[in-house]
Design a protein around this motif. Structure first.
Motif, PDB file in Angstrom:
ATOM      1  N   PHE A  60       0.832  -1.202   0.000  1.00  6.01           N
ATOM      2  CA  PHE A  60       0.000   0.000   0.000  1.00  6.01           C
ATOM      3  C   PHE A  60       0.872   1.260   0.000  1.00  6.01           C
ATOM      4  O   PHE A  60       0.667   2.173  -0.797  1.00  6.01           O
ATOM      5  CB  PHE A  60      -0.921  -0.008   1.226  1.00  6.01           C
ATOM      6  CG  PHE A  60      -2.090   0.930   1.098  1.00  6.01           C
ATOM      7  CD1 PHE A  60      -3.354   0.462   0.796  1.00  6.01           C
ATOM      8  CD2 PHE A  60      -1.920   2.293   1.265  1.00  6.01           C
ATOM      9  CE1 PHE A  60      -4.425   1.323   0.664  1.00  6.01           C
ATOM     10  CE2 PHE A  60      -2.988   3.166   1.141  1.00  6.01           C
ATOM     11  CZ  PHE A  60      -4.248   2.675   0.828  1.00  6.01           C
ATOM     12  N   ASP A  90      -6.294   2.510  -3.113  1.00  8.83           N
ATOM     13  CA  ASP A  90      -7.118   1.323  -2.879  1.00  8.83           C
ATOM     14  C   ASP A  90      -7.734   0.839  -4.197  1.00  8.83           C
ATOM     15  O   ASP A  90      -7.764  -0.364  -4.469  1.00  8.83           O
ATOM     16  CB  ASP A  90      -8.213   1.656  -1.859  1.00  8.83           C
ATOM     17  CG  ASP A  90      -9.002   0.422  -1.464  1.00  8.83           C
ATOM     18  OD1 ASP A  90      -8.369  -0.533  -0.976  1.00  8.83           O
ATOM     19  OD2 ASP A  90     -10.229   0.401  -1.678  1.00  8.83           O
ATOM     20  N   ALA A 101      -6.536   1.259  -7.207  1.00  3.64           N
ATOM     21  CA  ALA A 101      -5.483   0.662  -8.034  1.00  3.64           C
ATOM     22  C   ALA A 101      -5.168  -0.747  -7.549  1.00  3.64           C
ATOM     23  O   ALA A 101      -4.978  -1.662  -8.352  1.00  3.64           O
ATOM     24  CB  ALA A 101      -4.234   1.536  -7.988  1.00  3.64           C
ATOM     25  N   LYS A 117      -7.151  -2.793  -6.091  1.00  2.66           N
ATOM     26  CA  LYS A 117      -8.224  -3.699  -6.515  1.00  2.66           C
ATOM     27  C   LYS A 117      -8.076  -4.074  -7.984  1.00  2.66           C
ATOM     28  O   LYS A 117      -8.209  -5.238  -8.347  1.00  2.66           O
ATOM     29  CB  LYS A 117      -9.574  -3.033  -6.277  1.00  2.66           C
ATOM     30  CG  LYS A 117     -10.003  -3.131  -4.820  1.00  2.66           C
ATOM     31  CD  LYS A 117     -11.340  -2.459  -4.594  1.00  2.66           C
ATOM     32  CE  LYS A 117     -11.714  -2.530  -3.118  1.00  2.66           C
ATOM     33  NZ  LYS A 117     -12.489  -1.359  -2.709  1.00  2.66           N
ATOM     34  N   SER A 118      -7.798  -3.091  -8.841  1.00  2.00           N
ATOM     35  CA  SER A 118      -7.776  -3.436 -10.260  1.00  2.00           C
ATOM     36  C   SER A 118      -6.535  -4.251 -10.613  1.00  2.00           C
ATOM     37  O   SER A 118      -6.498  -4.895 -11.657  1.00  2.00           O
ATOM     38  CB  SER A 118      -7.888  -2.194 -11.134  1.00  2.00           C
ATOM     39  OG  SER A 118      -6.949  -1.251 -10.741  1.00  2.00           O
ATOM     40  N   GLU A 137      -5.259  -7.170  -3.580  1.00  2.00           N
ATOM     41  CA  GLU A 137      -5.896  -6.952  -2.258  1.00  2.00           C
ATOM     42  C   GLU A 137      -5.249  -7.783  -1.161  1.00  2.00           C
ATOM     43  O   GLU A 137      -4.993  -7.291  -0.067  1.00  2.00           O
ATOM     44  CB  GLU A 137      -7.385  -7.303  -2.306  1.00  2.00           C
ATOM     45  CG  GLU A 137      -8.232  -6.383  -3.144  1.00  2.00           C
ATOM     46  CD  GLU A 137      -8.542  -6.991  -4.487  1.00  2.00           C
ATOM     47  OE1 GLU A 137      -7.653  -7.688  -5.041  1.00  2.00           O
ATOM     48  OE2 GLU A 137      -9.671  -6.775  -4.980  1.00  2.00           O
ATOM     49  N   ALA A 173      -1.938  -6.399   0.052  1.00  2.00           N
ATOM     50  CA  ALA A 173      -1.855  -4.950   0.313  1.00  2.00           C
ATOM     51  C   ALA A 173      -0.999  -4.610   1.532  1.00  2.00           C
ATOM     52  O   ALA A 173      -0.266  -3.616   1.523  1.00  2.00           O
ATOM     53  CB  ALA A 173      -3.248  -4.366   0.476  1.00  2.00           C
ATOM     54  N   MET A 174      -1.069  -5.419   2.573  1.00  3.23           N
ATOM     55  CA  MET A 174      -0.338  -5.079   3.782  1.00  3.23           C
ATOM     56  C   MET A 174       0.971  -5.856   3.917  1.00  3.23           C
ATOM     57  O   MET A 174       1.620  -5.824   4.954  1.00  3.23           O
ATOM     58  CB  MET A 174      -1.207  -5.319   5.027  1.00  3.23           C
ATOM     59  CG  MET A 174      -2.497  -4.499   5.051  1.00  3.23           C
ATOM     60  SD  MET A 174      -2.234  -2.763   4.699  1.00  3.23           S
ATOM     61  CE  MET A 174      -1.307  -2.291   6.126  1.00  3.23           C
ATOM     62  N   PHE A 210      -9.347   5.527 -10.736  1.00  2.00           N
ATOM     63  CA  PHE A 210      -9.808   4.436  -9.881  1.00  2.00           C
ATOM     64  C   PHE A 210     -10.890   4.940  -8.938  1.00  2.00           C
ATOM     65  O   PHE A 210     -10.647   5.257  -7.789  1.00  2.00           O
ATOM     66  CB  PHE A 210      -8.649   3.833  -9.099  1.00  2.00           C
ATOM     67  CG  PHE A 210      -7.563   3.346 -10.008  1.00  2.00           C
ATOM     68  CD1 PHE A 210      -7.727   2.174 -10.717  1.00  2.00           C
ATOM     69  CD2 PHE A 210      -6.406   4.076 -10.184  1.00  2.00           C
ATOM     70  CE1 PHE A 210      -6.736   1.731 -11.583  1.00  2.00           C
ATOM     71  CE2 PHE A 210      -5.418   3.631 -11.043  1.00  2.00           C
ATOM     72  CZ  PHE A 210      -5.585   2.453 -11.746  1.00  2.00           C
ATOM     73  N   GLY A 253     -12.339   2.967  -5.396  1.00  2.00           N
ATOM     74  CA  GLY A 253     -11.534   2.781  -4.196  1.00  2.00           C
ATOM     75  C   GLY A 253     -12.256   3.269  -2.954  1.00  2.00           C
ATOM     76  O   GLY A 253     -13.042   4.205  -3.004  1.00  2.00           O
ATOM     77  N   THR A 254     -11.995   2.601  -1.836  1.00  2.00           N
ATOM     78  CA  THR A 254     -12.535   3.063  -0.555  1.00  2.00           C
ATOM     79  C   THR A 254     -11.358   3.287   0.380  1.00  2.00           C
ATOM     80  O   THR A 254     -10.218   2.988   0.031  1.00  2.00           O
ATOM     81  CB  THR A 254     -13.461   2.010   0.058  1.00  2.00           C
ATOM     82  OG1 THR A 254     -12.739   0.776   0.115  1.00  2.00           O
ATOM     83  CG2 THR A 254     -14.716   1.844  -0.769  1.00  2.00           C
ATOM     84  N   TYR A 275      -5.300  -0.622   6.257  1.00  2.00           N
ATOM     85  CA  TYR A 275      -4.208   0.357   6.168  1.00  2.00           C
ATOM     86  C   TYR A 275      -4.380   1.458   7.209  1.00  2.00           C
ATOM     87  O   TYR A 275      -3.417   1.885   7.837  1.00  2.00           O
ATOM     88  CB  TYR A 275      -4.150   0.959   4.760  1.00  2.00           C
ATOM     89  CG  TYR A 275      -3.004   1.922   4.569  1.00  2.00           C
ATOM     90  CD1 TYR A 275      -1.698   1.446   4.456  1.00  2.00           C
ATOM     91  CD2 TYR A 275      -3.210   3.292   4.541  1.00  2.00           C
ATOM     92  CE1 TYR A 275      -0.640   2.302   4.295  1.00  2.00           C
ATOM     93  CE2 TYR A 275      -2.156   4.168   4.375  1.00  2.00           C
ATOM     94  CZ  TYR A 275      -0.870   3.669   4.256  1.00  2.00           C
ATOM     95  OH  TYR A 275       0.179   4.531   4.104  1.00  2.00           O
ATOM     96  N   ARG A 296       5.583  -6.865  12.838  1.00  2.00           N
ATOM     97  CA  ARG A 296       4.969  -5.880  11.942  1.00  2.00           C
ATOM     98  C   ARG A 296       4.161  -4.844  12.683  1.00  2.00           C
ATOM     99  O   ARG A 296       3.432  -5.182  13.560  1.00  2.00           O
ATOM    100  CB  ARG A 296       4.047  -6.575  10.966  1.00  2.00           C
ATOM    101  CG  ARG A 296       4.880  -7.034   9.801  1.00  2.00           C
ATOM    102  CD  ARG A 296       4.353  -6.630   8.451  1.00  2.00           C
ATOM    103  NE  ARG A 296       3.017  -6.085   8.440  1.00  2.00           N
ATOM    104  CZ  ARG A 296       2.058  -6.565   7.670  1.00  2.00           C
ATOM    105  NH1 ARG A 296       2.293  -7.602   6.931  1.00  2.00           N
ATOM    106  NH2 ARG A 296       0.875  -6.006   7.630  1.00  2.00           N
TER     107      ARG A 296
END
Lengths: 250, 356
Positions: free
Chosen positions: A93, A117, A119, A121-122, A126, A129-130, B3, B6-7, B12, B356
């Motif tokens: 991310f 977010d 980007a 997804k597409s 996902e 991401a972390m 995009f 996005g949410t 995060y 982490r």
């Protein structure tokens, strides 16, 4: 017209690498830059976005002279994916969020986070991401780099070997996404590729480079075995399989 | 917008707030450590009394003098030096993209030590005198300090100049630093070989980094320079993140990589040079502290830099407090303890894996 490259020249240690190339990229057009190793494909990309200063010629992105803009302004217009990526200990991310750098002064806005977010997804990232990118495979890293360029929301994308170190599925996925982004958002794309079959399948226009000049600039349909022989010095057959051209070395 | 679907990524957001919490907790620990550090020493002062004296409502004149003249400057010097060295190391590691980047590995500390030795030997600032706590002192600390500063800045300029000439790749800078470190070490040994025993003692004494050397006047200088440096670094956190991703990528993002690298090196060297010339060589902080933070909260410079500052301050302060207590009433220079305390912690972090 998104990109006009007008007689661009570049010398390295006195040796001419680019001898004056002129071409245009329209809105939504995907251009593949093709040619053997060391012919100056990467140099061309770097000259377009001003990472290297061309020794002559001019580059216009939507009528703005790139060589006269400051670096941040260029980065808001042109996204660049380098061939090699360095993996620091940051999450996917955060790595993609970096693409918002040209738009961020100091604080990250909610809008920036939403774009990143979207980007992710597409790119179907996902689940990763972390994850920290220093623990990822070369292919995953490549996807992250493409994502970083996408969130720059540039008018023009320059991609240096976007499919190197990707497996077949990911190659197709990335090239489809790049094509989709180009058509959907009317972004121009210039990418270097080694895989001729992929280039013929996903590009609207093929730019063959030889000896620092554009040897041929033709749509995939018009690419002939002769052109490839002249540029790469190897005999090939071009077959059509379900309408898709396939390049097979003899 | 490309995009639109996005949410706000909830995971995060949690991740970011975890890091913020880490920072806030670190600051609280730092405040506690400051109060504890002031209360500890040859004469123990209860923490409540420390708070009262700091607030200016203390009644005892003796406590007031101990706190304001001795303990507080020392504690604050430890905080400033810990934060400054640690962040300088973090910045050097980032812009050189090399885990070995630190004031120590780049030869800046060695240059300072050579400067001090040079001043003792050639400029004659090295006669010993006993001060009230029974340690040796250098007769003319200002000259020694100035010499150390000049040489450490010379070293930094040299590294930057070499890098400029050869195109500023991270490897050239590290190599130039290692070579310089060796050169200055040799120079120091050369001087030491011809020194008489008084001069030798003064040289060796100087290299023991000790935050007790700072009085309010010196503290003002090092705090001012360090604060300016930290502000500059925090403001450039995004640029350092971009450089972490590779020079080409950073340039594509509109970052002027060479300029960021040069300015960052100069600022980090300046902070280090000031700290080292005023306090002596304090190893370990610049190299290991940022790595500890990186393992705890990751390498995003927006958080890495402030967290390195806080952890560096806490670590150096705790080491200094411990150094004051271990052989009380004798005072141990903190530089001896930093490595003793920090290295095992770092090794533990490596062995236990990442968090982490």
């Amino acid at each position: 017209m998104i990109l006009n490259v007008d007689g661009i020249r570049f010398r390295y240690n006195g040796q001419p690498v680019l001898r004056g190339m002129t071409f245009n990229v329209r809105k939504g057009e995907v251009v593949a830059v093709l040619g053997p190793n060391g012919v100056g494909k990467t140099t061309l990309l770097r000259c377009i976005n001003g990472i290297l200063k061309p020794s002559g010629g001019a580059v216009f992105v939507e009528n703005d002279n790139v060589l006269k803009l400051d670096a941040m302004a260029v980065a808001r217009r042109i996204g660049y994916v380098a061939q090699r990526q360095n993996a620091a200990k940051i999450t996917v991310f955060d790595a993609i969020l970096m693409g918002r750098r040209p738009h961020i002064r100091f604080r990250v806005s909610d809008n920036d986070l939403r774009i990143v977010d979207g980007a992710i997804k597409s790119l179907h990232l996902e689940k990763l991401a972390m994850r920290h990118i220093d623990r990822m495979s070369g292919g995953e890293l490549q996807k992250v780099a493409v994502g970083r360029a996408l969130v720059q929301e540039a008018r023009l994308l320059l991609l240096d070997e976007p499919t190197s170190s990707l497996d077949l599925k990911n190659q197709v996925e990335i090239l489809k996404l790049i094509r989709h982004v180009a058509k959907e958002h009317e972004v121009g794309v210039v990418m270097t590729l080694h895989d001729l079959t992929m280039a013929l399948r996903f590009a609207d226009n093929c730019l063959f480079i030889k000896d620092g000049n554009i040897h041929a600039a033709v749509p995939p349909k018009e690419v002939t075995a002769d052109i490839i022989r002249e540029v790469y010095g190897i005999m090939v057959d071009i077959h059509r399989h379900n309408g898709i051209p396939v390049v097979i070395p003899q | 917008m490309h995009f639109a679907d996005g949410t706000l990524h909830p995971e995060y957001c949690r991740y970011i707030s975890r890091k913020t919490t880490f920072l806030v907790l670190g600051l609280l620990v730092l405040i506690a450590a400051i109060l504890y550090g002031i209360s500890c020493g040859a004469a123990r002062i209860p923490v409540e009394e420390v708070v009262r004296a700091l607030a200016g409502i203390g009644e005892s004149k003796r406590v007031h003098i101990i706190i304001w003249q001795i303990r507080l400057p020392q504690v604050l010097a430890a905080v400033v030096a810990g934060a400054g060295l640690s962040v300088s190391g973090a910045v050097m590691q980032s812009i050189l993209r090399n885990p070995l980047g630190s004031p120590f590995t780049l030869g800046i500390s060695h240059a300072a030590a050579f400067g001090a030795a040079f001043s003792v030997m050639i400029l004659g600032s090295g006669t010993m005198s006993s001060n009230n706590v029974g340690a040796v002192a250098i007769s003319n600390p200002v000259v020694t300090m100035a010499a150390a500063f000049v040489f450490s800045m010379l070293a930094s300029f040299f590294i930057v100049a070499v890098a400029r000439m050869r195109g500023a790749t991270p490897e050239t800078m590290i190599l130039a630093g290692v070579a310089l470190g060796a050169l200055f070490t040799a120079g120091t040994m050369f001087l030491q070989f011809f020194a008489d025993d008084v001069q030798l003692a003064a040289m060796v004494f100087w290299t023991f980094g000790d935050v007790a050397r700072a009085c309010w006047k010196e503290l003002a200088v090092i705090a001012g320079v360090t604060a300016a440096g930290l502000l500059y670094f925090f403001f450039n956190a995004w640029n350092y993140n971009a450089v972490d991703a590779g020079d080409e990528t950073a340039k594509g993002l509109g970052v002027k990589v060479e300029r960021v690298r040069m300015a960052g090196m100069l600022a980090a060297s300046l902070v280090t040079a000031v700290l080292v010339s005023f306090l002596g060589i304090i190893g370990f902080m610049g190299l290991v502290c940022p790595h500890m933070v990186r393992r705890l909260i990751g390498g995003d410079n927006r958080f890495l830099l402030p967290a390195s500052a806080v952890l560096g301050a806490v670590l150096l302060l705790l080491s200094d407090t411990a150094a004051r207590l271990i052989l009380a009433p004798h005072l141990l220079p903190v530089s001896i303890l930093t490595a003793f305390m920090g290295a095992p912690v770092f090794l533990l972090l490596i062995v236990k894996g990442r968090v982490r």
